[in-house]
Design an enzyme around this catalytic site. Structure first.
Site, mmCIF file in Angstrom:
data_model
loop_
_atom_site.group_PDB
_atom_site.id
_atom_site.type_symbol
_atom_site.label_atom_id
_atom_site.label_comp_id
_atom_site.label_asym_id
_atom_site.label_seq_id
_atom_site.Cartn_x
_atom_site.Cartn_y
_atom_site.Cartn_z
ATOM 1 N N ASN A 23 -92.329 -20.922 41.114
ATOM 2 C CA ASN A 23 -92.953 -19.895 40.299
ATOM 3 C C ASN A 23 -94.388 -20.297 39.967
ATOM 4 O O ASN A 23 -94.869 -21.342 40.398
ATOM 5 C CB ASN A 23 -92.125 -19.608 39.039
ATOM 6 N N GLY A 49 -84.655 -16.792 39.158
ATOM 7 C CA GLY A 49 -85.243 -17.586 40.229
ATOM 8 C C GLY A 49 -84.212 -18.102 41.216
ATOM 9 O O GLY A 49 -84.454 -18.108 42.434
ATOM 10 N N ASP A 50 -83.051 -18.534 40.717
ATOM 11 C CA ASP A 50 -82.004 -19.052 41.602
ATOM 12 C C ASP A 50 -81.428 -17.945 42.468
ATOM 13 O O ASP A 50 -81.119 -18.160 43.645
ATOM 14 C CB ASP A 50 -80.895 -19.712 40.780
ATOM 15 N N ASP A 56 -73.572 -24.686 31.098
ATOM 16 C CA ASP A 56 -74.637 -24.072 30.305
ATOM 17 C C ASP A 56 -74.081 -23.617 28.954
ATOM 18 O O ASP A 56 -73.124 -22.848 28.901
ATOM 19 C CB ASP A 56 -75.219 -22.857 31.027
ATOM 20 N N ASN A 85 -76.017 -22.571 40.978
ATOM 21 C CA ASN A 85 -76.439 -21.168 41.001
ATOM 22 C C ASN A 85 -76.962 -20.758 42.375
ATOM 23 O O ASN A 85 -76.659 -19.667 42.865
ATOM 24 C CB ASN A 85 -77.533 -20.932 39.953
ATOM 25 N N SER A 143 -74.234 -13.481 36.516
ATOM 26 C CA SER A 143 -75.171 -12.372 36.690
ATOM 27 C C SER A 143 -75.608 -12.182 38.143
ATOM 28 O O SER A 143 -76.243 -11.179 38.465
ATOM 29 C CB SER A 143 -76.409 -12.593 35.816
ATOM 30 N N GLY A 201 -78.594 -26.053 41.309
ATOM 31 C CA GLY A 201 -77.909 -26.227 42.582
ATOM 32 C C GLY A 201 -76.714 -25.311 42.714
ATOM 33 O O GLY A 201 -76.551 -24.603 43.717
ATOM 34 N N GLY A 223 -93.979 -9.484 40.884
ATOM 35 C CA GLY A 223 -93.405 -9.544 42.212
ATOM 36 C C GLY A 223 -93.386 -10.931 42.823
ATOM 37 O O GLY A 223 -93.159 -11.930 42.133
#
Length: 294
Positions: A179, A242-243, A12, A42, A282, A40, A216
């Site tokens: 999402n 999301g990961d 990244d 992450n 993170s 994948g 949420g």
């Protein structure tokens, strides 16, 4: 039960900007970082940091040894990761002052999967095991078909949503994690409740989780529906939100937590992830999440 992540491994390139660049606009970046990533990778690391034993299957280019090393350092089994000629997959990510992002993805080595490699990987797994997939690699349809034939549980994060998914028999998917945007792309519906209703109509046997950002998340299994509020934090970078959620939710299910318990833990982990820059770096470890103050 064993958990396999068959997915992307990217480098990244993350640029800090005041706002997401517009058409025909040139904007200065206040900073740039190069980080290991890919949905994948992450999700494998999120699973591992959530306490699951996870195997990763994927491919990297000639400059991708660091991606393999990062997985291994985090306790991910890399027996099924291969190095091929050419460049690894990579992304160009803009992160604005509010922590929102915009991503350009180049597939690279992630699109070098072969049927022989898929067979080799899946030979190490059996009925009841789980495979977590995204849409950043090629031959996704073949992986779904072959995993289904073995009786594996198939978990799909349909991102990015594109024509490759039309080749897949999505009725074979056991869990969807998506999402609102991906839900709209799948169903044509914008309301989360209507998205759930439509997915249930098309795929009545699938369990579904929709993440809603600040609103949420929702879990649905047939007539059972559970809702989880988001934890309020100051977002710095939402790239891995999301990961992180996906990894923690699936790890929780594997460990026997109920869906509401899994939603709560995944929401905490996701909230913690957005308070730090970067993707993989993170993602919090389980002990941090369990200490998280509500």
């Amino acid at each position: 039960m064993k958990i396999l992540v068959f997915g992307s491994m990217n480098i990244d390139y993350v640029y800090s900007v005041d706002h997401i660049v517009q058409t025909s606009e040139t904007e200065n970046s206040s900073g740039v970082n190069m980080n290991p990533g890919g949905k994948g990778l992450n999700q494998s690391i999120a699973l591992a940091r959530a306490g699951a034993k996870v195997w990763h299957a994927g491919m990297v280019g000639e400059e991708g040894q660091n991606l393999i090393d990062k997985c291994a350092e985090n306790g991910v089994d890399v027996s099924y990761v291969r190095k091929v000629e050419g460049r690894s997959g990579h992304t160009i990510i803009q992160v604005d002052a509010n922590g929102d992002n915009s991503i350009i993805l180049y597939g690279g080595a992630n699109h070098c999967m072969t049927l022989e490699f898929i067979d080799e990987v899946l030979s190490g797994f059996e009925t009841g095991d789980m495979v977590l997939l995204q849409n950043e690699i090629n031959l996704l349809d073949a992986i779904i078909d072959k995993a289904y034939e073995k009786g594996m549980q198939i978990v799909l994060n349909p991102s990015p949503y594109n024509d490759a998914l039309s080749k897949c028999d999505l009725s074979k998917v056991s869990y969807y994690l998506l999402n609102e945007i991906e839900g709209y792309q799948m169903t044509g519906e914008k309301s989360p409740d209507k998205i759930l209703q439509e997915i249930h109509r098309i795929y009545p046997n699938a369990k579904v989780v929709i993440t809603l950002g600040e609103d949420g998340s929702i879990y649905m299994d047939g007539e059972e529906i559970y809702r989880q509020e988001a934890y309020k934090v100051k977002a710095v970078d939402t790239t891995a939100a999301g990961d992180t959620f996906t990894g923690y939710f699936i790890a929780s299910i594997i460990k026997g937590l109920t869906p509401p318990e899994a939603l709560k833990l995944a929401s905490k982990a996701s909230a913690m992830a957005v308070t730090k820059p970067g993707a993989m770096d993170s993602i919090p470890v389980l002990e941090e999440v369990e200490r998280y103050s509500e």
